[in-house]
Motif scaffolding. Structure first.
Motif, PDB file in Angstrom:
ATOM      1  N   GLN A  99      67.022  68.272  39.251  1.00  0.00           N
ATOM      2  CA  GLN A  99      66.403  69.662  39.452  1.00  0.00           C
ATOM      3  C   GLN A  99      64.883  69.494  39.372  1.00  0.00           C
ATOM      4  O   GLN A  99      64.276  70.368  40.151  1.00  0.00           O
ATOM      5  CB  GLN A  99      66.910  70.831  38.189  1.00  0.00           C
ATOM      6  CG  GLN A  99      66.359  71.996  38.294  1.00  0.00           C
ATOM      7  CD  GLN A  99      66.937  72.874  39.695  1.00  0.00           C
ATOM      8  OE1 GLN A  99      68.157  72.566  39.855  1.00  0.00           O
ATOM      9  NE2 GLN A  99      66.151  73.557  40.465  1.00  0.00           N
ATOM     10  N   GLU A 100      64.473  68.782  38.460  1.00  0.00           N
ATOM     11  CA  GLU A 100      63.005  68.528  38.522  1.00  0.00           C
ATOM     12  C   GLU A 100      62.534  68.025  39.810  1.00  0.00           C
ATOM     13  O   GLU A 100      61.380  68.375  40.613  1.00  0.00           O
ATOM     14  CB  GLU A 100      62.651  67.448  37.482  1.00  0.00           C
ATOM     15  CG  GLU A 100      61.178  67.246  37.253  1.00  0.00           C
ATOM     16  CD  GLU A 100      60.966  66.086  36.080  1.00  0.00           C
ATOM     17  OE1 GLU A 100      60.265  65.064  36.268  1.00  0.00           O
ATOM     18  OE2 GLU A 100      61.584  66.519  35.039  1.00  0.00           O
ATOM     19  N   SER A 155      57.127  69.042  45.049  1.00  0.00           N
ATOM     20  CA  SER A 155      56.621  69.109  46.495  1.00  0.00           C
ATOM     21  C   SER A 155      56.721  67.947  47.050  1.00  0.00           C
ATOM     22  O   SER A 155      55.993  67.876  48.123  1.00  0.00           O
ATOM     23  CB  SER A 155      55.216  69.711  46.339  1.00  0.00           C
ATOM     24  OG  SER A 155      54.215  68.758  45.373  1.00  0.00           O
ATOM     25  N   TYR A 156      57.278  66.869  46.433  1.00  0.00           N
ATOM     26  CA  TYR A 156      57.316  65.571  47.166  1.00  0.00           C
ATOM     27  C   TYR A 156      57.925  65.531  48.535  1.00  0.00           C
ATOM     28  O   TYR A 156      58.975  66.152  48.748  1.00  0.00           O
ATOM     29  CB  TYR A 156      57.965  64.414  46.029  1.00  0.00           C
ATOM     30  CG  TYR A 156      58.306  63.022  46.751  1.00  0.00           C
ATOM     31  CD1 TYR A 156      57.327  62.370  47.250  1.00  0.00           C
ATOM     32  CD2 TYR A 156      59.631  62.601  46.742  1.00  0.00           C
ATOM     33  CE1 TYR A 156      57.408  61.074  47.574  1.00  0.00           C
ATOM     34  CE2 TYR A 156      59.714  61.076  47.132  1.00  0.00           C
ATOM     35  CZ  TYR A 156      58.713  60.612  47.599  1.00  0.00           C
ATOM     36  OH  TYR A 156      58.912  59.268  48.209  1.00  0.00           O
TER      37      TYR A 156
END
Length: 156
Positions: free
Chosen positions: A2-3, A8-9
Motif C-alpha cells: 500500500q505504501e 509517486s515513484y
C-alpha cells in the motif's frame, strides 16, 4: 504494498509486480517438491513446454515500443523448428487446449493488465500486443470478455 501504491515513484507498478512475484515464489517454495524422476515425459510434453516457455518470455510488456514477436502457432512452430501441425498436436495432447486458445488467453491476460495498470491508450496496447489494427484488438477483446477495452478499463 500500500505504501508503494501511494508513492509517486514512476515505476511503482513494476515494483509491485516484483513484490507479488516474490510472494508467489515464497509460497511455491513452501510446497513439497515433486520428484521429477517419477514424471514420465514424452516428446509432446517437451514440445508443449518449449512452446509455453517461448510464449511467456514475451511478457510482461513494459514499453509502448515493445511488440510481441510471436502471435500465431506458425510463428512459434517456425521458432521451434517444427511443423505447425506437430506443435498443435503436441500442445493439444498435453494441455487439452489448442495452441491458438493458449496464445489468445495469454494475450488477453496481458491486455487486461495493460488496460488496468498503464496509461497507454488502446491503440498503443493493441500495437504492443501485435494487432495491426485497433479494430482487430477491440473485436478480439470483446469476443473474449463481452465488453470493449475502454469499458473494462473504467471498471464498469
Amino acid at each position: 504494498m500500500q505504501e508503494e501504491i501511494d508513492s509517486s515513484y514512476i515505476h511503482k507498478y513494476d515494483a509491485l509486480r516484483n513484490l507479488v512475484f516474490e510472494i508467489l515464489h515464497y509460497t511455491l517454495k513452501m510446497q513439497p517438491s515433486i520428484n521429477t524422476e517419477k514424471q514420465q515425459t514424452n516428446a509432446s510434453y517437451r514440445t508443449a513446454i518449449l512452446f509455453l516457455e517461448l510464449l511467456e518470455r514475451q511478457f510482461p510488456i513494459e514499453d509502448v515500443r515493445q511488440r510481441l514477436s510471436f502471435r500465431s502457432p506458425s510463428d512459434f512452430a517456425h521458432q521451434l523448428s517444427i511443423h505447425v501441425n506437430h506443435l498443435n498436436r503436441a500442445v493439444k495432447e498435453t494441455t487439452e487446449k489448442t495452441t491458438s486458445e493458449i496464445i489468445a488467453e495469454r494475450v488477453l491476460q496481458e491486455a487486461k493488465i495493460l488496460l488496468k495498470h498503464t496509461e497507454w491508450n488502446v491503440s498503443e496496447i493493441a500495437f504492443a500486443l501485435g494487432f495491426t489494427e485497433v479494430t482487430h484488438f477491440n473485436n478480439f477483446f470483446k469476443k473474449h470478455t463481452n465488453i470493449n477495452p475502454m469499458t473494462f478499463r473504467k471498471g464498469e
